[in-house]
Design a protein around this motif. Structure first.
Motif, mmCIF file in Angstrom:
data_model
loop_
_atom_site.group_PDB
_atom_site.id
_atom_site.type_symbol
_atom_site.label_atom_id
_atom_site.label_comp_id
_atom_site.label_asym_id
_atom_site.label_seq_id
_atom_site.Cartn_x
_atom_site.Cartn_y
_atom_site.Cartn_z
ATOM 1 N N ASP A 182 0.833 -1.210 0.000
ATOM 2 C CA ASP A 182 0.000 0.000 0.000
ATOM 3 C C ASP A 182 0.862 1.252 0.000
ATOM 4 O OD1 ASP A 182 0.205 1.014 2.944
ATOM 5 O OD2 ASP A 182 -0.171 -1.139 3.138
ATOM 6 N N ASP A 224 0.784 3.667 1.972
ATOM 7 C CA ASP A 224 1.232 4.054 3.312
ATOM 8 C C ASP A 224 2.593 3.454 3.641
ATOM 9 O OD1 ASP A 224 -0.660 5.614 5.312
ATOM 10 O OD2 ASP A 224 -1.956 4.487 3.966
ATOM 11 N N CYS A 241 -1.920 0.028 -3.496
ATOM 12 C CA CYS A 241 -3.309 0.254 -3.071
ATOM 13 C C CYS A 241 -3.361 1.285 -1.940
ATOM 14 C CB CYS A 241 -3.964 -1.052 -2.638
ATOM 15 S SG CYS A 241 -3.206 -1.851 -1.212
ATOM 16 N N GLY A 242 -4.567 1.775 -1.679
ATOM 17 C CA GLY A 242 -4.775 2.706 -0.571
ATOM 18 C C GLY A 242 -4.806 4.149 -1.025
ATOM 19 N N SER A 243 -4.148 4.976 -0.249
ATOM 20 C CA SER A 243 -4.169 6.432 -0.444
ATOM 21 C C SER A 243 -3.782 6.833 -1.862
ATOM 22 C CB SER A 243 -3.201 7.076 0.555
ATOM 23 O OG SER A 243 -2.823 8.361 0.150
ATOM 24 N N SER A 244 -4.365 7.963 -2.320
ATOM 25 C CA SER A 244 -4.113 8.436 -3.691
ATOM 26 C C SER A 244 -2.790 9.161 -3.828
ATOM 27 C CB SER A 244 -5.234 9.381 -4.107
ATOM 28 O OG SER A 244 -5.145 10.590 -3.362
#
Lengths: 162, 420
Positions: free
Chosen positions: A14, A16, A62-65
């Motif tokens: 991800d 992060d 994946c996750g935050s843009s």
């Protein structure tokens, strides 16, 4: 032709862990690069050499843009990322900033950490120089190739609208 | 040929009769959003490319919500960069400390998103506005810059997964539990590149706040967007907020879906996601008693007034357990004010909670609740990745406001239905 040593990671890497939010208060690419992958591979930033290649698992990014993720990876010296699939925002961000990513499930599965790998971006041919095996990445649609060729979305747009 | 709801909205914004899954299109944007983390990067890209004007100062929203009120000098610099740009271009919908709320609660509240519109936001949870029957999706900073410059962007029309909701949620079970259950079923890439289209008679019983929570976490299944049909509740929500005409789109009865998933709301339990993926779900009964150090109630997922009300109902005349820190963050100034009017703020403070001005803060380990090594939180936020709320060896368990509040009282994971 890109050539480098492989750093390998699992599924669902991800954004992060690619660049933790505690470092997003300074978007300078060189500053981001110092902390790239820190939360899953603390030694990455000091070990990575210009041209090296990340091979990830499914749903990479994946996750935050945060666009800071592909920016950090590129600024760390990584020349491209190979994965079976990318999370859609990471995929867009990479194309939009002109950073090469390649979808290839077989290569992502078989290539091992530490292998020397070369990538021909024009043909999508991935060669594992350590094992001698070659793989064919999925080709980008023509429209996305135009964005990549222009050096990213904004240069593409600027050239179009003037 | 028939179309899904998402296909219809994208076709209308691309000026085409019809579009279908896989088509690459250029679509007109009704709104472009950025926050204090993503806007400065977009501004750099915008200016570096030589753009001098934004396409429409009324169709850009810049919301300084992540690190505000600024946690340090560097974040203050980021805010200044965004603020200077907003002033220079006279951005109408610019929200700074004192007016700001968490973007995905704020924009619907201010009537900046209407049914049938197309929205991109440089924040992954932009998919929230699908609750209003809009097409909205998270993008990066370069996409935001392109949107601000041209009012358009490129999209690959997503294929769709139909999620049929039947029945009605039992007491103490909420939209959060629906979405955690769904992500547990299909995985964090179960909807990768796809649209999640919610439908079925169960939709009508869901509150707007529940729908916002569900659409908000479409990205946690990898989805491009999550979208709900427009019904009386949607129209009631937007009336008085949206002051412009809008178009309601509905999926054709024979629209093509890649797969259909049916969820009987009657059968759902309070659900949590254990570290370190939102798909690592359990019913609360399976993990009762797991000790915790911190509780966070808030975020773009669960910081709305109904979330505050359910948490306050549970915390009323109770105390946060000794050794547990409970942080409550209403998502917008309007919700904060409503908490004051209804006496909820007093309940939280009497119970021993920290009650904060709106901020994304702890959700992303930004500020206002970072954890050290070995600590564990129950949080109503949306991600429980490694290091998400602080130290790489801290843990986040995702839950509904009811479960989070009950856990704050008990000092461990607790079932809100059996609290004494």
């Amino acid at each position: 032709m890109l050539t480098g040593k492989v750093f390998k990671y699992g599924d669902n890497v991800d954004t992060d862990v690619i660049i933790p939010a505690r470092y997003l208060n300074n978007p300078d690419p060189a500053a981001l690069a110092q902390h790239c992958m820190e939360d899953i591979d603390a030694g990455f930033a000091s070990a990575v050499q210009p041209g090296d290649i990340i091979v990830g698992g499914a749903n990479f990014g994946c996750g935050s843009s945060r666009e800071h993720a592909p920016i950090a990876i590129r600024a760390a010296g990584v020349s491209c990322v190979i994965a079976p699939s990318f999370a859609r925002i990471f995929y867009r961000n990479s194309i939009n900033i002109g950073f090469p990513i390649l979808e290839c499930a077989e290569a992502a599965q078989e290539i091992q950490a530490g292998d020397q790998v070369s990538v021909d971006l024009d043909t999508g041919l991935i060669s594992d120089l350590t094992t001698g095996k070659t793989y064919q990445a999925t080709a980008f649609p023509a429209f996305l190739q135009q964005i990549i060729a222009a050096g990213g979305l904004l240069p593409y747009l600027k050239a179009k609208v003037g | 040929m028939s179309m899904t709801m998402t296909e219809k909205i994208l076709a209308a914004h691309a000026g085409l009769e019809e579009v279908h899954a896989g088509d690459l299109i250029e679509a007109r944007l009704d709104l472009v959003l950025g926050n204090d983390v993503t806007t400065p990067v977009a501004v750099d890209v915008f200016e570096k490319a030589g753009f001098e004007w934004v396409f429409d100062r009324d169709r850009i929203a810049i919301v300084l919500d992540h690190y505000t009120p600024c946690k340090d000098i560097k974040s203050a610099q980021l805010c200044k960069r965004a603020r200077d740009f907003a002033r220079k271009h006279q951005i109408t919908h610019f929200y700074d400390v004192g007016q700001v709320g968490i973007e995905h609660a704020l924009l619907p509240e201010k009537g900046l998103v209407a049914p049938g519109e197309t929205v991109i936001g440089a924040d992954s949870h932009t998919c929230t506005y699908g609750a209003l029957g809009a097409f909205s999706t998270g993008v990066g900073s370069t996409d935001m810059a392109a949107g601000m410059a041209s009012g358009t962007n490129w999209f690959k029309v997503p294929s769709a997964i139909k999620v049929v909701l039947t029945g009605k949620l039992p007491p103490m079970v909420s939209g959060k539990d629906v979405m955690l259950h769904l992500i547990g079923l299909i995985g964090v890439d179960g909807a990768l590149y796809r649209s999640l289209e919610f439908t079925g008679e169960g939709v009508s019983a869901l509150s707007m706040d529940d729908r916002f929570t569900i659409a908000n976490m479409a990205i946690e299944a990898g989805g491009k967007n999550g979208i709900f049909p427009v019904d009386e509740k949607t129209v009631e929500y937007v009336s008085g907020r949206v002051k412009r005409p809008y178009t309601v789109y509905a999926a054709d009865p024979d629209a093509v879906y890649e797969r259909t998933i049916t969820i009987d709301l009657n059968t759902l339990e309070p659900t949590v996601a254990l570290p370190h993926l939102p798909s690592n779900t359990r019913t609360v009964g399976e993990v009762l008693g797991l000790p915790i150090d911190q509780v966070v109630i808030g975020s773009c997922t669960n910081g709305r007034i109904s979330d505050m009300r359910i948490a306050a109902d549970i915390l009323r005349e109770r105390k946060v357990a000794e050794g547990v820190r409970c942080i409550v963050i209403p998502a917008t100034q309007e919700i904060y004010m409503e908490c004051l009017r209804e006496g909820l703020a007093e309940i939280f403070i009497q119970a021993g909670c920290a009650f904060s001005t709106p901020t994304c803060g702890p959700c992303l380990g930004g500020h206002m609740g970072c954890m050290c090594e070995g600590e564990r939180a129950v949080s109503t936020t949306n991600r429980n990745f490694v290091g998400r709320m602080g130290h790489v060896k801290s843990e986040v368990i995702l839950a509904s406001p009811a479960v989070a509040a009950a856990s704050a009282v008990r000092g461990c994971i607790a079932d809100p239905r059996t609290l004494e």
